[in-house]
Enzyme design. Structure first.
Site, PDB file in Angstrom:
ATOM      1  N   GLN A 336       0.841  -1.210   0.000  1.00 25.40           N
ATOM      2  CA  GLN A 336       0.000   0.000   0.000  1.00 25.40           C
ATOM      3  C   GLN A 336       0.873   1.257   0.000  1.00 25.40           C
ATOM      4  OE1 GLN A 336      -3.212  -0.410  -0.292  1.00 25.40           O
ATOM      5  NE2 GLN A 336      -3.800   1.748  -0.231  1.00 25.40           N
ATOM      6  N   GLY A 340       0.925   2.049  -6.663  1.00 22.19           N
ATOM      7  CA  GLY A 340       0.871   1.199  -7.861  1.00 22.19           C
ATOM      8  C   GLY A 340       2.160   0.425  -8.100  1.00 22.19           C
ATOM      9  N   GLU A 363       2.427 -25.786   8.752  1.00 24.19           N
ATOM     10  CA  GLU A 363       2.837 -26.179  10.112  1.00 24.19           C
ATOM     11  C   GLU A 363       1.773 -25.802  11.153  1.00 24.19           C
ATOM     12  OE1 GLU A 363       6.826 -26.308  11.202  1.00 24.19           O
ATOM     13  OE2 GLU A 363       7.561 -26.434   9.150  1.00 24.19           O
TER      14      GLU A 363
HETATM   15  N1  CAA Z   1       4.248 -32.657  21.826  1.00 17.86           N
HETATM   16  C1  CAA Z   1       4.197 -33.962  22.161  1.00 17.86           C
HETATM   17  N2  CAA Z   1       3.035 -34.655  22.260  1.00 17.86           N
HETATM   18  C2  CAA Z   1       1.885 -33.993  21.999  1.00 17.86           C
HETATM   19  C3  CAA Z   1       1.869 -32.643  21.642  1.00 17.86           C
HETATM   20  C4  CAA Z   1       3.111 -31.955  21.571  1.00 17.86           C
HETATM   21  N3  CAA Z   1       3.167 -30.679  21.237  1.00 17.86           N
HETATM   22  N4  CAA Z   1       0.602 -32.238  21.421  1.00 17.86           N
HETATM   23  C5  CAA Z   1      -0.164 -33.316  21.654  1.00 17.86           C
HETATM   24  N5  CAA Z   1       0.628 -34.369  21.995  1.00 17.86           N
HETATM   25  C6  CAA Z   1       0.183 -35.703  22.345  1.00 17.86           C
HETATM   26  C7  CAA Z   1      -0.714 -35.632  23.585  1.00 17.86           C
HETATM   27  O1  CAA Z   1       0.041 -35.755  24.766  1.00 17.86           O
HETATM   28  C8  CAA Z   1      -1.601 -36.826  23.372  1.00 17.86           C
HETATM   29  O2  CAA Z   1      -0.920 -38.022  23.707  1.00 17.86           O
HETATM   30  P1  CAA Z   1      -1.517 -39.056  24.796  1.00 17.86           P
HETATM   31  O3  CAA Z   1      -2.924 -39.325  24.403  1.00 17.86           O
HETATM   32  O4  CAA Z   1      -0.616 -40.226  24.682  1.00 17.86           O
HETATM   33  O5  CAA Z   1      -1.435 -38.342  26.097  1.00 17.86           O
HETATM   34  C9  CAA Z   1      -1.766 -36.879  21.869  1.00 17.86           C
HETATM   35  O6  CAA Z   1      -0.658 -36.189  21.327  1.00 17.86           O
HETATM   36  C10 CAA Z   1      -3.059 -36.266  21.390  1.00 17.86           C
HETATM   37  O7  CAA Z   1      -3.101 -34.944  21.863  1.00 17.86           O
HETATM   38  P2  CAA Z   1      -4.394 -34.091  21.719  1.00 17.86           P
HETATM   39  O8  CAA Z   1      -5.575 -34.945  22.124  1.00 17.86           O
HETATM   40  O9  CAA Z   1      -4.194 -32.794  22.416  1.00 17.86           O
HETATM   41  O10 CAA Z   1      -4.469 -33.841  20.169  1.00 17.86           O
HETATM   42  P3  CAA Z   1      -5.709 -33.302  19.381  1.00 17.86           P
HETATM   43  O11 CAA Z   1      -6.014 -34.355  18.389  1.00 17.86           O
HETATM   44  O12 CAA Z   1      -6.786 -32.775  20.231  1.00 17.86           O
HETATM   45  O13 CAA Z   1      -5.159 -31.986  18.676  1.00 17.86           O
HETATM   46  C11 CAA Z   1      -3.939 -30.754  17.115  1.00 17.86           C
HETATM   47  C12 CAA Z   1      -4.052 -31.977  18.029  1.00 17.86           C
HETATM   48  C13 CAA Z   1      -3.259 -29.665  17.894  1.00 17.86           C
HETATM   49  C14 CAA Z   1      -5.212 -30.206  16.529  1.00 17.86           C
HETATM   50  C15 CAA Z   1      -3.044 -31.365  16.047  1.00 17.86           C
HETATM   51  O14 CAA Z   1      -3.770 -32.299  15.334  1.00 17.86           O
HETATM   52  C16 CAA Z   1      -2.401 -30.381  15.136  1.00 17.86           C
HETATM   53  O15 CAA Z   1      -1.434 -29.716  15.498  1.00 17.86           O
HETATM   54  N6  CAA Z   1      -2.909 -30.294  13.870  1.00 17.86           N
HETATM   55  C17 CAA Z   1      -2.250 -29.521  12.847  1.00 17.86           C
HETATM   56  C18 CAA Z   1      -1.316 -30.373  12.053  1.00 17.86           C
HETATM   57  C19 CAA Z   1      -0.263 -29.559  11.378  1.00 17.86           C
HETATM   58  O16 CAA Z   1       0.324 -28.659  11.957  1.00 17.86           O
HETATM   59  N7  CAA Z   1       0.038 -29.904  10.148  1.00 17.86           N
HETATM   60  C20 CAA Z   1       1.081 -29.230   9.449  1.00 17.86           C
HETATM   61  C21 CAA Z   1       1.627 -30.104   8.417  1.00 17.86           C
HETATM   62  S1  CAA Z   1       3.327 -30.170   8.374  1.00 17.86           S
HETATM   63  C22 CAA Z   1       3.887 -28.944   7.405  1.00 17.86           C
HETATM   64  O17 CAA Z   1       3.214 -28.004   7.084  1.00 17.86           O
HETATM   65  C23 CAA Z   1       5.327 -29.130   7.143  1.00 17.86           C
HETATM   66  C24 CAA Z   1       5.930 -28.495   5.959  1.00 17.86           C
HETATM   67  O18 CAA Z   1       6.363 -29.166   5.021  1.00 17.86           O
HETATM   68  C25 CAA Z   1       6.223 -27.029   5.972  1.00 17.86           C
END
Ligand code: CAA
Length: 384
Positions: A336, A340, A363
């Site tokens: 902005q 242009g 991520e």
């Molecule tokens: N570190 C270690 N363990 C973890 C954790 C962390 N930060 N977060 C969760 N966990 C573990 C929990 O302890 C739990 O384990 P237990 O059941 O054994 O205790 C398990 O994981 C499940 O945890 P949650 O129930 O809290 O997980 P959830 O399913 O409710 O939510 C979420 C998880 C945060 C939504 C997750 O699914 C998430 O981050 N989603 C986004 C995925 C993502 O970022 N994708 C990006 C793709 S990669 C990319 O972009 C790379 C590239 O090339 C640039």
């Protein structure tokens, strides 16, 4: 928290700044046009120790702290966000996950070449129908004697084509939810692993983003990272570090856009004076500088917590959320302020704007970061 950077951190920052501005910056715009992977720059970055910064020297790395790493990554992103994303995935997710969960044999075979920058690494979690919800992934790894057979398609994989090794997640037990996901460290030369469609992206055009297709891909059982069922945890903890890296990328691009906007405002004259003399522009500059500084503090705070070995998941999400939203506002404002001219390819702000757009997406989207943060604030979990 006040950050007094150490002499070593300042030295790394200044060394990478010089390299980035002299070597990476001059070809960034051309790379954006040609989509040429920055192989030569990455090789030099490996020689400078930037591809496995937090890995101990015995495994080919620099043994630096996370603060030095994010300072260095921001400097690379300042010049070329495409180069920075390769550095980020390599350092934060790939090398650190192998250091934390890999066997000695895996470290010997993969971590040493990765951390020294002789090999590029990729991280394959996302699938065509499993992005924010990685537990719904459908790639499988079935045990067959002393091997696993992997089948499935991974999507949007950074360095999918140019990598020599990939960390891939797959289901080893389809009935166990996140505990049924395992992670494997696989050489890209493995038969049955092919590089699929390459995305034609809006930004980060010199970094390759591809499908990886596993078709009856047989790997030895020793290729597992950690143990069966550790895959989700490995991915989540890798993403914690990765998200500080996205904050660093955001900061670098924001600073570049800001510097370009300030410079332009001093030279562009309208209504008889430099536009930087107009209050509307001055207030924008003040707001932009404040936003960048706030993001820097959040990034450094998350990095410092990681260095102190505290749990930093929430701070990484806050840093990623704030910095990635911030850079989208900053790059838009920078355009902005250029009027242009900012809309043309003659000015770098056009590239910064396109490069920054994915930072609120990959991520973990901004919406996912808000889930992580609000779960922590409310001390309970959202309903599915
Ligand atoms: N570190 C270690 N363990 C973890 C954790 C962390 N930060 N977060 C969760 N966990 C573990 C929990 O302890 C739990 O384990 P237990 O059941 O054994 O205790 C398990 O994981 C499940 O945890 P949650 O129930 O809290 O997980 P959830 O399913 O409710 O939510 C979420 C998880 C945060 C939504 C997750 O699914 C998430 O981050 N989603 C986004 C995925 C993502 O970022 N994708 C990006 C793709 S990669 C990319 O972009 C790379 C590239 O090339 C640039």
């Amino acid at each position: 928290m006040l950050f007094n950077l150490t002499d070593e951190q300042l030295m790394i920052q200044s060394m990478v700044r010089e390299f980035s501005r002299k070597v990476v910056a001059p070809t960034a715009s051309e790379r954006d046009k040609t989509k040429e992977f920055p192989k030569k720059n990455l090789k030099q970055m490996g020689e400078l120790g930037l591809m496995g910064m937090m890995i101990p020297p015995e495994y080919g790395g620099e043994g630096a702290d996370t603060i030095s790493y994010v300072l260095a990554l921001s400097e690379i992103a300042y010049s070329c966000a495409s180069t920075a994303v390769v550095m980020s995935v390599q350092n934060s997710i790939v090398c650190e996950s192998i250091l934390k969960y890999g066997s000695e044999a895996q470290k010997e075979e993969f971590l040493i070449p990765l951390a020294s920058g002789k090999m590029i690494g990729a991280f394959a979690l996302t699938e065509p129908d499993a992005g924010s919800d990685p537990v719904s992934q459908t790639t499988t790894a079935v045990k067959d004697g002393d091997e696993y057979i992997i089948n499935g398609t991974k999507r949007f994989i950074t360095s999918g084509k140019n990598s020599g090794a990939v960390i891939v997640t797959a289901k080893t037990d389809e009935s166990a939810g996140h505990r049924g996901i395992s992670a494997f460290l696989v050489s890209k030369k493995t038969p049955g692993l092919v590089v699929g469609h390459m995305e034609d992206k809006m930004g980060l055009r010199a970094s390759d983003t591809t499908d990886l297709i596993f078709e009856n891909c047989r790997i030895p059982e020793t290729a597992i990272l950690g143990k069966e069922g550790d895959g989700f945890k490995i991915a989540m903890s890798g993403l914690d570090g990765g998200r500080i890296g996205i904050a660093a990328q955001s900061l670098g691009v924001a600073q570049a856009a800001f510097d370009a906007a300030v410079k332009y405002s001093r030279t562009r004259k309208q209504f008889g004076c430099a536009i930087s003399k107009h209050q509307g522009i001055r207030w924008q500059i003040a707001d932009m500088a404040t936003q960048i500084e706030a993001a820097r503090q959040l990034m450094l705070s998350a990095a410092a917590m990681k260095d102190r070995k505290e749990k930093y998941t929430v701070q990484a999400s806050m840093a990623k959320l704030f910095a990635s939203e911030m850079v989208n506002q900053i790059t838009s404002r920078a355009i902005q302020m250029h009027g242009g001219y900012g809309f043309t390819k003659d000015y770098d702000v056009e590239r910064y704007y396109r490069d920054a757009r994915v930072f609120t997406i990959y991520e973990g989207t901004s919406e996912i970061q808000r889930i992580v943060i609000s779960n922590n604030v409310l001390k309970d979990k959202r309903k599915p």
